[in-house]
Design a protein around this motif. Structure first.
Motif, PDB file in Angstrom:
ATOM      1  N   ARG A 180      20.071  -7.651  36.293  1.00 51.15           N
ATOM      2  CA  ARG A 180      19.887  -8.713  35.791  1.00 51.15           C
ATOM      3  C   ARG A 180      19.672 -10.111  36.688  1.00 51.15           C
ATOM      4  O   ARG A 180      20.223 -10.034  37.615  1.00 51.15           O
ATOM      5  N   GLU A 231      28.745  -8.301  24.085  1.00 50.37           N
ATOM      6  CA  GLU A 231      27.497  -7.581  24.365  1.00 50.37           C
ATOM      7  C   GLU A 231      26.262  -7.898  24.419  1.00 50.37           C
ATOM      8  O   GLU A 231      25.751  -9.048  23.941  1.00 50.37           O
ATOM      9  N   TYR A 232      25.205  -7.476  25.406  1.00 58.31           N
ATOM     10  CA  TYR A 232      23.829  -7.683  25.247  1.00 58.31           C
ATOM     11  C   TYR A 232      23.317  -6.864  24.254  1.00 58.31           C
ATOM     12  O   TYR A 232      23.571  -5.639  24.006  1.00 58.31           O
ATOM     13  N   GLN A 257      21.217  -4.621  21.552  1.00 62.38           N
ATOM     14  CA  GLN A 257      20.334  -3.578  21.908  1.00 62.38           C
ATOM     15  C   GLN A 257      20.173  -2.633  20.570  1.00 62.38           C
ATOM     16  O   GLN A 257      21.105  -2.012  19.994  1.00 62.38           O
ATOM     17  N   ARG A 271      17.873  -3.923  28.181  1.00 61.21           N
ATOM     18  CA  ARG A 271      18.793  -4.988  29.179  1.00 61.21           C
ATOM     19  C   ARG A 271      18.648  -5.252  30.286  1.00 61.21           C
ATOM     20  O   ARG A 271      18.779  -5.932  30.919  1.00 61.21           O
ATOM     21  N   ASP A 272      17.951  -4.397  31.046  1.00 66.97           N
ATOM     22  CA  ASP A 272      17.469  -4.284  32.422  1.00 66.97           C
ATOM     23  C   ASP A 272      16.483  -5.282  32.652  1.00 66.97           C
ATOM     24  O   ASP A 272      15.285  -5.407  31.999  1.00 66.97           O
ATOM     25  N   HIS A 307      27.648  -4.329  30.255  1.00 66.41           N
ATOM     26  CA  HIS A 307      26.955  -5.121  31.055  1.00 66.41           C
ATOM     27  C   HIS A 307      26.320  -4.423  32.217  1.00 66.41           C
ATOM     28  O   HIS A 307      25.515  -4.663  32.957  1.00 66.41           O
TER      29      HIS A 307
END
Lengths: 247, 581
Positions: A122, A132-133, A135, A185-186, B98
């Protein structure tokens, strides 16, 4: 009267043997027995000096990959009954240096793995407190298959390119890079690009597809590599054709 | 002796990796290393399936998670530890998120939760039914970004070095080369997991041989609550492969040979077509495994070549649900039983799964032996009491792995450099001699490793299984004494230094025998029934005598001593365990 089957097992003791030899054992053929159960029977009852790796015996730890009748297999998920009446040949995985008997040295893979940065990158690392991210299930599905790799090394044993060129990153490492590249998320795809685009990265693959054929977890490394080749080609094309700001 | 680190972690599974990351993040000056008998991604965390509990939904609360855990543990949990655990679990699971852990998601993109046994709310996070696999690989891959985490992969620790009451490092064998080295450290964290291999029928991987418990015990650190051994109610016959509790959480039923949902006869509630929290199939594991034994006694189970079984019925769940939420269950059933749970019943029976007991630690992971820490299944904090709830072990190894990492880092940074004194040098030489001369060059041993191991396992199942008695335990203790004696003349044929797995098996067996003796000894002394420890001769819980943890010490002369400090009670006084009503 118990059915029996012959196991032909490769033995190699570096202190005393100049080259591998084959040892033959007749063992009971039981309906539920995996090839690994056969090896355990040998070790416990016939020859305690046989060395091999195993642990979970449920196809998820990735320890017990060997060559069974010429094919790379997880021995805990390969059943003796399917090879009846035998004999069954058990050899170490191909394309790796043999340490002893059925144990191979996978140090090469362990050194390559960090090079593809198989972790979530990130631009900023937020604390857990932000939550949380998000998704979506469909976004998760994009990379899910490539996250299933158990590092069992069957794909390296099957890969004709790796057989000739040990510098090749190889199927599992590239699939794991793609696992993170495809994760919504990457943000690290560009950091992985250099190593993947090197001569020994994706371009070395000649798309034989053996890796995907032998994978016990239905990861499709060949597909990952093809897909990444397309991405990389598009990126270089964009770099050639578009002004910097539009890339 | 040149190998040296500030913090040395033994074991590279979930707890060990989490601890290592905690050390490097906590103090950039410290050196840290993980020594593990397998490559970290082979560790047994990989086999955990169902999920990881942590409060995240607005209809849930930390107190409810704490109460479920404490009542599930039959009031033997350290309540201060449980409070810390439930508070820090959500943060740890979010941190894993994360780091890339592929948690299953709700349609709106939030992390999804599922029900689990003994839990009154939906709070179990999951990654389909391969939660442990994903958690371990996420931790391992994340650990690779820290070059400061050194690793000794495929090294086996045989002894803890102790200098004047303080841990000074370990002696370990490198499997590849056979070389024997001392690795010194200011702090050592044991993260070696459990010891299911002591029993004949277990979900535990071959590597789960109680090494860390044995190491600590021999070094003088006490083991806590060893008599509490968890049988998971649903293992596949013969292999012992785990069929996750999530199969019941998604709506699976347990039925006996008559197709009857027998749990209704054991004070666990009444059957309902869809899962009800803290009821029937979602009761706690100890009660479900005990109900199975009663069904056997009533003649209502199905006989198979591998003993009596009942059935887990998933057929009424749709194929789409099974493939989306339980794909590994389907894969395992197809591979190992040749059946498809979409259309067929799954044969299951109780199977040894988890040790509630372990190396005694405080809430920082510190053991009473200075410089020695422990986290994960090898440790007993205790958040699990007399019976662990499903999906508490993964958050436990994260919360207490991190805590032990921070505490060990702080201990190591405050500790002076340890000069290697003659006493330690002598311990290293003794250990080298034991391994090289007494084992590797042993002549004339006559007892096969596998014979002693099989008899130990049979002894434990017969004497210290789901139900025990004073006489079954006394007999088991006698048999273990004989086995210890026989182990002295164990036969070793492999003289090779290279990847000598026979030497490894002998050392593992020796740890297992020691640990087995502590289980039987503590079970014999605990004259009550609580959670997973059921004495047929003392069928009731006895808070008057045994609202206490058992701490077993090995004294210098090899004898055992057991102490009973009272359980830490903060806000939840002992009460009745109520399920399904």
């Amino acid at each position: 009267m118990v059915d029996r089957i012959i196991l032909r097992v490769t033995r190699y003791r570096p202190e005393s043997d100049t080259e591998p030899m084959t040892q033959e054992h007749e063992i009971p053929l039981r309906k539920d027995w995996s090839v690994l159960d056969g090896l355990n029977h040998i070790k416990d009852h016939l020859d305690g000096t046989l060395s091999y790796r195993w642990s979970c015996r449920m196809g998820v730890c990735g320890s017990c990959g060997m060559t069974v009748n010429g094919e790379p297999k997880l021995t805990c998920a390969t059943f003796l009954g399917d090879y009846a009446p035998g004999p069954v040949r058990v050899e170490p995985l191909s394309n790796f240096p043999v340490v002893r008997d059925l144990v191979v040295d996978i140090g090469d893979f362990m050194r390559k793995l960090p090079r593809v940065k198989p972790w979530l990158i990130r631009s900023e690392q937020e604390p857990p407190a932000v939550g949380e991210y998000p998704q979506l299930p469909a976004e998760r599905e994009e990379y899910e298959q490539f996250s299933m790799c158990i590092n069992c090394m069957l794909c390296y044993a099957a890969c004709p390119v790796y057989a000739l060129d040990q510098e090749f990153l190889g199927p599992a490492a590239i699939a794991l890079a793609q696992r993170y590249n495809l994760d919504s998320r990457d943000q690290g795809a560009s950091e992985r690009m250099d190593v993947l685009s090197e001569a020994d990265g994706i371009w070395a693959c000649t798309f034989v597809g053996e890796c995907s054929a032998v994978c016990p977890k239905d990861v499709d490394p060949a597909g990952a590599i093809q897909r990444y080749k397309f991405t990389a080609a598009m990126d270089s094309l964009k770099a050639l054709l578009l002004p910097r700001g539009a890339r | 002796m040149t190998l040296s680190h500030d913090v040395l972690i033994v074991g590279g599974g979930g707890a060990g990796l989490r601890a290592a990351i905690a050390v490097v993040e906590d103090d950039p000056r410290l050196t840290v290393a993980i020594v593990s008998k397998v490559y970290p991604m082979r560790s047994h965390t990989v086999s955990a399936e169902g999920g990881a509990a942590a409060v995240i939904r607005p209809d849930d609360s930390l107190d409810e998670h704490a109460y479920d855990t404490i009542s599930g543990g039959d009031w033997l949990c350290a309540q201060d530890a449980v409070e810390v655990f439930v508070k820090e679990a959500p943060e740890e699971l979010l941190r894993l998120e994360h780091w890339g852990c592929p948690w299953s998601r709700e349609p709106d993109g939030r992390v999804a939760v599922r029900p689990f046994g003994g839990m009154k709310r939906m709070r179990t996070w999951f990654a389909a039914d391969k939660t442990g696999f994903h958690l371990l690989h996420t931790l391992f891959q994340t650990s690779l970004r820290y070059e400061r985490i050194a690793r000794y992969d495929e090294w086996y620790v045989t002894k803890l070095l102790v200098d004047d009451g303080r841990v000074a490092g370990v002696v370990a064998v490198e499997l590849m080369s056979g070389r024997i080295e001392a690795i010194t450290a200011k702090a050592v964290i044991l993260c070696t997991g459990g010891c299911g291999q002591i029993y004949p029928f277990t979900t535990n991987a071959a590597i789960k041989t109680g090494d860390g418990m044995g190491l600590a015990y021999r070094a003088g650190a006490p083991l806590k609550d060893m008599e509490f051994v968890q049988y998971h109610p649903t293992g596949l016959p013969f292999t012992g492969i785990l069929i996750t509790e999530a199969a019941r959480a998604e709506g699976g039923w347990l039925i006996n040979k008559d197709g009857y949902r027998y749990l209704q006869d054991y004070d666990l509630g009444t059957p309902s077509p869809t899962p009800v929290l803290r009821s029937m199939e979602l009761g706690p594991r100890d009660r479900l495994s005990q109900a199975f034994v009663k069904e056997v006694e009533k003649g209502r189970t199905v006989d198979t070549p591998y003993g009596p079984i009942v059935h887990l019925d998933l057929r009424h769940l749709r194929e789409t649900v099974i493939d989306a939420r339980l794909p590994f269950v389907r894969e395992l059933c197809r591979s190992y039983e040749n059946i498809d749970p979409v259309r067929e019943l799954i044969p299951v029976r109780p199977v040894v799964h988890y040790m509630m007991g372990g190396v005694h630690t405080d809430i920082y992971g510190a053991t009473p032996l200075e410089g020695l820490f422990a986290a994960g299944e090898v440790a007993c904090v205790s958040i699990n009491g007399a019976n662990r709830l499903g999906s508490n072990s993964l958050p436990e190894l994260l919360v207490f792995g991190a805590r032990a990492g921070v505490a060990a880092a702080s201990f190591a940074s405050g500790a002076q450099d340890l000069a290697i004194r003659p006493a330690v040098r002598a311990q290293v030489e003794d250990e080298r001699r034991r391994l090289e001369r007494d084992l590797l060059q042993r002549d004339g041993g006559k007892e096969p490793i596998s014979a002693i191991r099989e008899e130990m396992r049979a002894t434990m199942e017969e004497g210290a299984g789901i139900y025990r008695s004073g006489s079954s335990l006394a007999k088991a203790a006698d048999r273990l004494r004989v086995l210890q004696e026989r182990f002295r003349s164990v036969r070793l044929e492999d003289r090779s230094r290279t990847f000598n797995t026979e030497l490894l098996a002998a050392l593992e067996l020796s740890f297992m025998l020691d640990v087995a003796e502590t289980i039987v000894h503590c079970a014999l002394l605990r004259e009550e029934s609580r959670g997973a420890h059921q004495r047929v001769d003392f069928p009731a819980r006895d808070d008057h005598r045994f609202l206490a943890n058992s701490l077993v010490y090995r004294d210098a002369d090899g004898s055992r001593r057991v102490e009973y400090p009272p359980v830490t009670i903060t806000r939840w006084p002992p009460g009745e365990r109520v399920y399904g009503r």
